[in-house]
Design a protein around this motif. Structure first.
Motif, PDB file in Angstrom:
ATOM      1  N   GLU A 239       0.833  -1.200   0.000  1.00  0.00           N
ATOM      2  CA  GLU A 239       0.000   0.000   0.000  1.00  0.00           C
ATOM      3  C   GLU A 239       0.868   1.252   0.000  1.00  0.00           C
ATOM      4  O   GLU A 239       0.506   2.273  -0.590  1.00  0.00           O
ATOM      5  N   GLU A 240       2.027   1.174   0.664  1.00  0.00           N
ATOM      6  CA  GLU A 240       2.947   2.310   0.662  1.00  0.00           C
ATOM      7  C   GLU A 240       3.481   2.568  -0.741  1.00  0.00           C
ATOM      8  O   GLU A 240       3.623   3.723  -1.171  1.00  0.00           O
ATOM      9  N   GLY A 241       3.789   1.482  -1.464  1.00  0.00           N
ATOM     10  CA  GLY A 241       4.246   1.634  -2.840  1.00  0.00           C
ATOM     11  C   GLY A 241       3.170   2.220  -3.728  1.00  0.00           C
ATOM     12  O   GLY A 241       3.454   3.039  -4.622  1.00  0.00           O
ATOM     13  N   ALA A 242       1.919   1.818  -3.484  1.00  0.00           N
ATOM     14  CA  ALA A 242       0.804   2.388  -4.245  1.00  0.00           C
ATOM     15  C   ALA A 242       0.644   3.867  -3.933  1.00  0.00           C
ATOM     16  O   ALA A 242       0.395   4.686  -4.833  1.00  0.00           O
ATOM     17  N   GLY A 243       0.798   4.231  -2.661  1.00  0.00           N
ATOM     18  CA  GLY A 243       0.702   5.636  -2.285  1.00  0.00           C
ATOM     19  C   GLY A 243       1.793   6.477  -2.917  1.00  0.00           C
ATOM     20  O   GLY A 243       1.564   7.620  -3.326  1.00  0.00           O
ATOM     21  N   ASP A 244       2.981   5.898  -3.006  1.00  0.00           N
ATOM     22  CA  ASP A 244       4.096   6.596  -3.653  1.00  0.00           C
ATOM     23  C   ASP A 244       3.777   6.865  -5.124  1.00  0.00           C
ATOM     24  O   ASP A 244       4.045   7.959  -5.641  1.00  0.00           O
ATOM     25  N   LEU A 245       3.178   5.887  -5.802  1.00  0.00           N
ATOM     26  CA  LEU A 245       2.796   6.090  -7.206  1.00  0.00           C
ATOM     27  C   LEU A 245       1.768   7.204  -7.325  1.00  0.00           C
ATOM     28  O   LEU A 245       1.857   8.053  -8.226  1.00  0.00           O
ATOM     29  N   GLN A 246       0.793   7.236  -6.423  1.00  0.00           N
ATOM     30  CA  GLN A 246      -0.244   8.262  -6.503  1.00  0.00           C
ATOM     31  C   GLN A 246       0.306   9.658  -6.239  1.00  0.00           C
ATOM     32  O   GLN A 246      -0.235  10.632  -6.740  1.00  0.00           O
ATOM     33  N   ARG A 247       1.375   9.749  -5.476  1.00  0.00           N
ATOM     34  CA  ARG A 247       2.012  11.060  -5.313  1.00  0.00           C
ATOM     35  C   ARG A 247       2.726  11.483  -6.594  1.00  0.00           C
ATOM     36  O   ARG A 247       2.756  12.669  -6.935  1.00  0.00           O
ATOM     37  N   LEU A 248       3.292  10.509  -7.301  1.00  0.00           N
ATOM     38  CA  LEU A 248       3.955  10.809  -8.563  1.00  0.00           C
ATOM     39  C   LEU A 248       2.944  11.076  -9.680  1.00  0.00           C
ATOM     40  O   LEU A 248       3.179  11.919 -10.561  1.00  0.00           O
ATOM     41  N   ILE A 249       1.818  10.343  -9.665  1.00  0.00           N
ATOM     42  CA  ILE A 249       0.763  10.494 -10.677  1.00  0.00           C
ATOM     43  C   ILE A 249      -0.535  10.786  -9.926  1.00  0.00           C
ATOM     44  O   ILE A 249      -1.334   9.876  -9.667  1.00  0.00           O
ATOM     45  N   PRO A 250      -0.775  12.026  -9.542  1.00  0.00           N
ATOM     46  CA  PRO A 250      -1.930  12.344  -8.698  1.00  0.00           C
ATOM     47  C   PRO A 250      -3.278  11.944  -9.291  1.00  0.00           C
ATOM     48  O   PRO A 250      -4.230  11.688  -8.548  1.00  0.00           O
ATOM     49  N   HIS A 251      -3.379  11.900 -10.624  1.00  0.00           N
ATOM     50  CA  HIS A 251      -4.660  11.564 -11.236  1.00  0.00           C
ATOM     51  C   HIS A 251      -4.880  10.061 -11.362  1.00  0.00           C
ATOM     52  O   HIS A 251      -5.943   9.628 -11.825  1.00  0.00           O
ATOM     53  N   ALA A 252      -3.909   9.250 -10.949  1.00  0.00           N
ATOM     54  CA  ALA A 252      -4.018   7.795 -11.109  1.00  0.00           C
ATOM     55  C   ALA A 252      -5.124   7.224 -10.229  1.00  0.00           C
ATOM     56  O   ALA A 252      -5.247   7.579  -9.050  1.00  0.00           O
ATOM     57  N   GLN A 253      -5.934   6.357 -10.793  1.00  0.00           N
ATOM     58  CA  GLN A 253      -6.907   5.591 -10.023  1.00  0.00           C
ATOM     59  C   GLN A 253      -6.205   4.375  -9.427  1.00  0.00           C
ATOM     60  O   GLN A 253      -5.202   3.901  -9.952  1.00  0.00           O
ATOM     61  N   TYR A 254      -6.760   3.853  -8.347  1.00  0.00           N
ATOM     62  CA  TYR A 254      -6.095   2.760  -7.637  1.00  0.00           C
ATOM     63  C   TYR A 254      -7.145   1.805  -7.092  1.00  0.00           C
ATOM     64  O   TYR A 254      -8.135   2.228  -6.495  1.00  0.00           O
ATOM     65  N   VAL A 255      -6.924   0.507  -7.289  1.00  0.00           N
ATOM     66  CA  VAL A 255      -7.834  -0.495  -6.755  1.00  0.00           C
ATOM     67  C   VAL A 255      -7.036  -1.716  -6.305  1.00  0.00           C
ATOM     68  O   VAL A 255      -6.061  -2.106  -6.955  1.00  0.00           O
TER      69      VAL A 255
END
Length: 286
Positions: A239-255
């Protein structure tokens, strides 16, 4: 859903010929999809995804990476991300239009670099358990499995046992003939994994650091619609890795997909495709 048909296709990569499959919808296509598998997999790892996506109206390609499946082993001996991206660039340039790239693991990182560095070539991006920040322990487990049988297997039953031990959440296949897509039989009669052993050579530390920096820099520049599909049980993407991606790509959806590990699409193909289909439907909206 519409009907579809499949044909074999080939692309010329920088390291040799790349083998693939193409599923064509019977009705006019909604767009093009490119499926990129992870390290140690083949195009067949997508299972029913190709036909399902084509049935939903998408012209869908799945391609074996260099040194994997039916693609040529790299004539230049290169298997780092730079080389994989070069091949993928050739493939997307041969597409009838900018595709939605759906990439698992290494295939996802390849798509991430393409989307960040060559935005005009990508319509959308789906990252399947692939982020810039991966967990070393999970990556080492995968590498250990890939190196675990250098002398191959005496039978397909042994191949099935090895896969079952590596992925205990999956059922052991009843029909072992399907495993022939994952292995090749040598002149000594033994079955070996369907990838070039040279793929497993670890990169030099400067190359690894540079590759990591390139992935992060590319992610920060991604503008295409992006979806991250993470296996809830994954030990590679947390989940931390997913959060890191969302900081890099703020518009990214996540599931998260419950009950699945790193190989999300293979662990629960139906749920995976439901999430991807919703994302694809959104792409068609103004």
């Amino acid at each position: 859903m519409t009907d579809s048909y499949k044909e074999s296709v080939y692309f010329l990569g920088e390291g040799g010929r790349l083998a693939g499959d193409c599923w064509m919808p019977e009705s006019p296509a909604r767009g093009t999809i490119l499926l990129l598998h992870g390290g140690g997999q083949t195009r067949h790892s997508w299972g029913a995804a190709g036909s399902t996506l084509a049935g939903a109206g998408w012209t869908t390609f799945a391609v074996d990476s260099r040194g994997h499946g039916d693609s040529d082993w790299a004539v230049d001996g290169r298997y780092g991300l730079d080389a994989i991206v070069e091949d993928a660039t050739n493939v997307v340039q041969a597409m009838p239009e900018p595709p939605v790239v759906i990439g698992a693991s290494l295939g996802g990182l390849t798509g991430l670099v393409l989307a960040g560095e060559q935005p005009a070539t990508i319509r959308g991006l789906v990252l399947v358990d692939a982020v810039p920040r991966i967990e070393p322990a999970g990556a080492h487990r995968i590498a250990a499995f890939m190196r675990s049988a250098p002398d191959g297997f005496g039978s397909l039953e042994e191949v099935a046992d090895a896969i079952r031990e590596y992925q205990p959440q999956r059922s052991r296949p009843v029909n072992l003939q399907g495993l022939r897509k994952n292995v090749r039989r040598g002149s000594d009669g033994r079955w070996r994994w369907h990838w070039d052993p040279a793929f497993l050579r670890p990169p030099e530390e400067p190359e690894a650091a540079r590759t990591s920096a390139r992935i992060r820099a590319a992610a920060a520049r991604v503008q295409a619609p992006t979806l991250l599909v993470r296996g809830a049980l994954s030990d590679v993407v947390t989940e931390e890795g997913a959060g890191d991606l969302q900081r890099l790509i703020p518009h990214a959806q996540y599931v998260d997909v419950a009950g699945t590990g790193h190989m999300v699409a293979g662990d629960d193909n139906s749920v995976f495709l439901t999430e991807v289909s919703q994302f694809l439907d959104e792409l068609g909206k103004p």
